[in-house]
Write a protein that holds these residues in place. Structure first.
Motif, PDB file in Angstrom:
ATOM      1  N   ILE A 145      -0.777 -15.742 -20.020  1.00  0.00           N
ATOM      2  CA  ILE A 145      -0.510 -14.904 -21.191  1.00  0.00           C
ATOM      3  C   ILE A 145       0.904 -15.153 -21.714  1.00  0.00           C
ATOM      4  N   ARG A 146       1.863 -15.224 -20.809  1.00  0.00           N
ATOM      5  CA  ARG A 146       3.219 -15.392 -21.334  1.00  0.00           C
ATOM      6  C   ARG A 146       3.455 -16.775 -21.925  1.00  0.00           C
ATOM      7  N   SER A 147       2.787 -17.804 -21.395  1.00  0.00           N
ATOM      8  CA  SER A 147       3.026 -19.101 -22.045  1.00  0.00           C
ATOM      9  C   SER A 147       2.314 -19.165 -23.395  1.00  0.00           C
ATOM     10  N   LEU A 148       1.192 -18.491 -23.532  1.00  0.00           N
ATOM     11  CA  LEU A 148       0.520 -18.445 -24.837  1.00  0.00           C
ATOM     12  C   LEU A 148       1.413 -17.727 -25.877  1.00  0.00           C
ATOM     13  N   GLY A 174       7.008 -17.747 -29.976  1.00  0.00           N
ATOM     14  CA  GLY A 174       8.405 -17.904 -29.568  1.00  0.00           C
ATOM     15  C   GLY A 174       8.917 -16.744 -28.734  1.00  0.00           C
ATOM     16  N   ILE A 175       8.070 -15.765 -28.476  1.00  0.00           N
ATOM     17  CA  ILE A 175       8.523 -14.573 -27.750  1.00  0.00           C
ATOM     18  C   ILE A 175       8.520 -14.838 -26.241  1.00  0.00           C
ATOM     19  N   LYS A 176       9.686 -14.642 -25.645  1.00  0.00           N
ATOM     20  CA  LYS A 176       9.865 -14.939 -24.225  1.00  0.00           C
ATOM     21  C   LYS A 176       9.625 -13.668 -23.414  1.00  0.00           C
ATOM     22  N   LEU A 177       8.645 -13.689 -22.555  1.00  0.00           N
ATOM     23  CA  LEU A 177       8.384 -12.518 -21.716  1.00  0.00           C
ATOM     24  C   LEU A 177       8.915 -12.801 -20.312  1.00  0.00           C
ATOM     25  N   GLY A 178      10.046 -12.206 -19.980  1.00  0.00           N
ATOM     26  CA  GLY A 178      10.638 -12.404 -18.651  1.00  0.00           C
ATOM     27  C   GLY A 178       9.804 -11.695 -17.592  1.00  0.00           C
ATOM     28  N   ASP A 179      10.140 -11.939 -16.320  1.00  0.00           N
ATOM     29  CA  ASP A 179       9.378 -11.315 -15.226  1.00  0.00           C
ATOM     30  C   ASP A 179       9.348  -9.792 -15.351  1.00  0.00           C
ATOM     31  N   HIS A 180      10.443  -9.251 -15.853  1.00  0.00           N
ATOM     32  CA  HIS A 180      10.505  -7.786 -15.957  1.00  0.00           C
ATOM     33  C   HIS A 180       9.550  -7.234 -17.026  1.00  0.00           C
ATOM     34  N   LYS A 181       8.918  -8.122 -17.808  1.00  0.00           N
ATOM     35  CA  LYS A 181       8.002  -7.655 -18.861  1.00  0.00           C
ATOM     36  C   LYS A 181       6.557  -7.545 -18.350  1.00  0.00           C
ATOM     37  N   ARG A 182       6.387  -7.770 -17.071  1.00  0.00           N
ATOM     38  CA  ARG A 182       5.050  -7.753 -16.483  1.00  0.00           C
ATOM     39  C   ARG A 182       4.353  -6.396 -16.701  1.00  0.00           C
ATOM     40  N   SER A 183       5.101  -5.322 -16.441  1.00  0.00           N
ATOM     41  CA  SER A 183       4.469  -4.004 -16.593  1.00  0.00           C
ATOM     42  C   SER A 183       4.231  -3.697 -18.077  1.00  0.00           C
ATOM     43  N   LEU A 184       5.068  -4.261 -18.952  1.00  0.00           N
ATOM     44  CA  LEU A 184       4.834  -4.074 -20.391  1.00  0.00           C
ATOM     45  C   LEU A 184       3.508  -4.739 -20.788  1.00  0.00           C
ATOM     46  N   VAL A 185       3.291  -5.945 -20.271  1.00  0.00           N
ATOM     47  CA  VAL A 185       2.053  -6.667 -20.582  1.00  0.00           C
ATOM     48  C   VAL A 185       0.841  -5.862 -20.098  1.00  0.00           C
ATOM     49  N   ILE A 186       0.925  -5.369 -18.865  1.00  0.00           N
ATOM     50  CA  ILE A 186      -0.202  -4.590 -18.324  1.00  0.00           C
ATOM     51  C   ILE A 186      -0.417  -3.346 -19.185  1.00  0.00           C
ATOM     52  N   GLY A 187       0.669  -2.602 -19.416  1.00  0.00           N
ATOM     53  CA  GLY A 187       0.569  -1.341 -20.155  1.00  0.00           C
ATOM     54  C   GLY A 187       0.023  -1.536 -21.556  1.00  0.00           C
ATOM     55  N   ARG A 188       0.511  -2.549 -22.234  1.00  0.00           N
ATOM     56  CA  ARG A 188       0.124  -2.705 -23.642  1.00  0.00           C
ATOM     57  C   ARG A 188      -1.237  -3.350 -23.828  1.00  0.00           C
ATOM     58  N   LEU A 189      -1.684  -4.115 -22.834  1.00  0.00           N
ATOM     59  CA  LEU A 189      -2.976  -4.801 -23.020  1.00  0.00           C
ATOM     60  C   LEU A 189      -4.149  -4.068 -22.370  1.00  0.00           C
ATOM     61  N   GLN A 190      -3.826  -3.124 -21.523  1.00  0.00           N
ATOM     62  CA  GLN A 190      -4.880  -2.411 -20.799  1.00  0.00           C
ATOM     63  C   GLN A 190      -5.942  -1.828 -21.744  1.00  0.00           C
ATOM     64  N   LYS A 191      -5.463  -1.210 -22.828  1.00  0.00           N
ATOM     65  CA  LYS A 191      -6.384  -0.571 -23.777  1.00  0.00           C
ATOM     66  C   LYS A 191      -7.254  -1.613 -24.482  1.00  0.00           C
ATOM     67  N   VAL A 192      -6.660  -2.775 -24.772  1.00  0.00           N
ATOM     68  CA  VAL A 192      -7.397  -3.842 -25.456  1.00  0.00           C
ATOM     69  C   VAL A 192      -8.496  -4.358 -24.540  1.00  0.00           C
ATOM     70  N   VAL A 252      -0.553 -10.324 -30.197  1.00  0.00           N
ATOM     71  CA  VAL A 252       0.869 -10.269 -30.557  1.00  0.00           C
ATOM     72  C   VAL A 252       1.235  -8.890 -31.106  1.00  0.00           C
ATOM     73  N   ASP A 253       0.267  -8.274 -31.743  1.00  0.00           N
ATOM     74  CA  ASP A 253       0.468  -6.924 -32.250  1.00  0.00           C
ATOM     75  C   ASP A 253       0.798  -5.955 -31.116  1.00  0.00           C
ATOM     76  N   ARG A 254       0.094  -6.121 -30.001  1.00  0.00           N
ATOM     77  CA  ARG A 254       0.308  -5.245 -28.864  1.00  0.00           C
ATOM     78  C   ARG A 254       1.610  -5.590 -28.133  1.00  0.00           C
ATOM     79  N   ILE A 255       1.910  -6.887 -28.075  1.00  0.00           N
ATOM     80  CA  ILE A 255       3.047  -7.323 -27.270  1.00  0.00           C
ATOM     81  C   ILE A 255       4.386  -7.135 -27.989  1.00  0.00           C
ATOM     82  N   SER A 256       4.398  -7.346 -29.312  1.00  0.00           N
ATOM     83  CA  SER A 256       5.690  -7.323 -30.010  1.00  0.00           C
ATOM     84  C   SER A 256       6.217  -5.894 -30.110  1.00  0.00           C
ATOM     85  N   THR A 257       7.527  -5.807 -30.128  1.00  0.00           N
ATOM     86  CA  THR A 257       8.173  -4.501 -30.216  1.00  0.00           C
ATOM     87  C   THR A 257       8.616  -4.299 -31.650  1.00  0.00           C
TER      88      THR A 257
END
Ligand SMILES: C[S@@+](CC[C@H](N)C(=O)[O-])C[C@H]1O[C@@H](n2cnc3c(N)ncnc32)[C@H](O)[C@@H]1O
Length: 277
Positions: free
Chosen positions: A15-18, A24-42, A71-76
């Motif tokens: 997911i992060r390399s996609l 161009g959005i870089k998701l560092g290791d600390h963004k793991r819980s953000l990815v889970i939280g934001r994509l869970q509903k999707v 990207v809608d879910r991931i971007s801030t």
């Protein structure tokens, strides 16, 4: 099932390399819980049993819609009216008088500004208010265009609607609220039509190698967007922005961001303000 689907290391990597390759959005290791939280509903609403199943769907969807949702879910999209107020003061006291002098000198007839990464519209509407206030009655005779672009469809939809809850108007000076907004009831306020007409919202991925613009801009706002990019991505973006800035034009970035001066492109003017000389 996937209430609480687990995200494996491999899935996070996919997911992060996609997201990096496409946006161009870089998701560092600390963004793991953000990815889970934001994509869970999707995952839940799409009936996907795992992140891998969801990922496969995104890359196989030839319409590109699934990628947009991702990207809608991931971007801030966090933003607010008159964020980093110094920029708006500088616009009013330095940039607009300069632009007016050029128009009077016949060097240019129009005013073209671009908010790149405009989120839900508060930034371009703030710019529009300052421009409208600056020119006053003379505005009607002028050719003013503020292009506002973002990658997020949901943020753009909100921007086009131009309706904001009263709490979000906290940064708007009282006189501007009176002049440029109408109360809608239920604590919502709508941007007036005359201000909306000054702004054109479009979806644009800043990672494109070329942008579909004919002319150059006197001012580009690209604030709090590059914070999500790594250095090579940021550098390449700045080079593109430079191409679309007219000589003498300005680039505004977020106050927590910096521009690498080694490239010799924009010249530093003051904190978070650069100029193409
Ligand atoms: C934190 S907001 C900043 C909004 C506004 N410029 C400000 O300073 O308040 C960042 C915005 O950049 C957008 N963005 C991120 N990557 C992008 C890309 N590759 N192309 C276009 N917009 C992007 C996000 O969707 C988000 O709306």
């Amino acid at each position: 099932m996937n209430q609480g689907a687990q995200l494996s290391d491999e899935e996070f990597e996919l997911i992060r390399s996609l997201v990096y390759q496409r946006f161009g959005i870089k998701l560092g290791d600390h963004k793991r819980s953000l990815v889970i939280g934001r994509l869970q509903k999707v995952l839940l609403s799409g009936g996907f049993r795992s992140f891998k199943e969801y990922y496969d769907h995104v890359v196989q969807d030839s319409t590109g819609r699934a990628l947009l949702t991702l990207v809608d879910r991931i971007s801030t999209n966090h933003t607010y009216f008159f964020r980093e107020r110094e920029h708006f003061d500088f616009l009013k006291t330095v940039v607009l008088p300069e632009v007016t002098a050029r128009i009077k000198g016949g060097q240019r007839q129009d005013l073209r500004f671009w908010c790149a990464g405009c989120a839900s519209g508060e930034e371009p509407y703030s710019v529009a208010m300052v421009i409208s206030d600056f020119f006053g009655d003379n505005l009607s005779g002028m050719d003013v265009g503020i292009l506002a672009t973002d990658i997020s469809v949901s943020a753009l939809e909100k921007a086009v609607t131009g309706v904001y809850p009263v709490e979000q108007l906290a940064g708007v000076p009282p006189l501007y609220r009176q002049r440029y907004f109408d109360p809608l009831g239920k604590g919502n306020w709508a941007v007036r039509e005359e201000l909306k007409r000054m702004v054109l919202f479009r979806r644009l991925n800043l990672m494109r190698s070329e942008y579909p613009f004919k002319g150059r801009f006197q001012v580009i706002f690209c604030r709090n967007v590059m914070i999500y990019f790594d250095n090579p991505t940021k550098q390449a973006l700045v080079e593109r922005l430079y191409r679309y800035t007219e000589p003498g034009g300005y680039l505004f970035i977020g106050h927590s961001e910096t521009l690498d001066q080694a490239s010799g492109l924009y010249r530093y003017v003051r904190p978070a303000v650069y100029r193409k000389v």
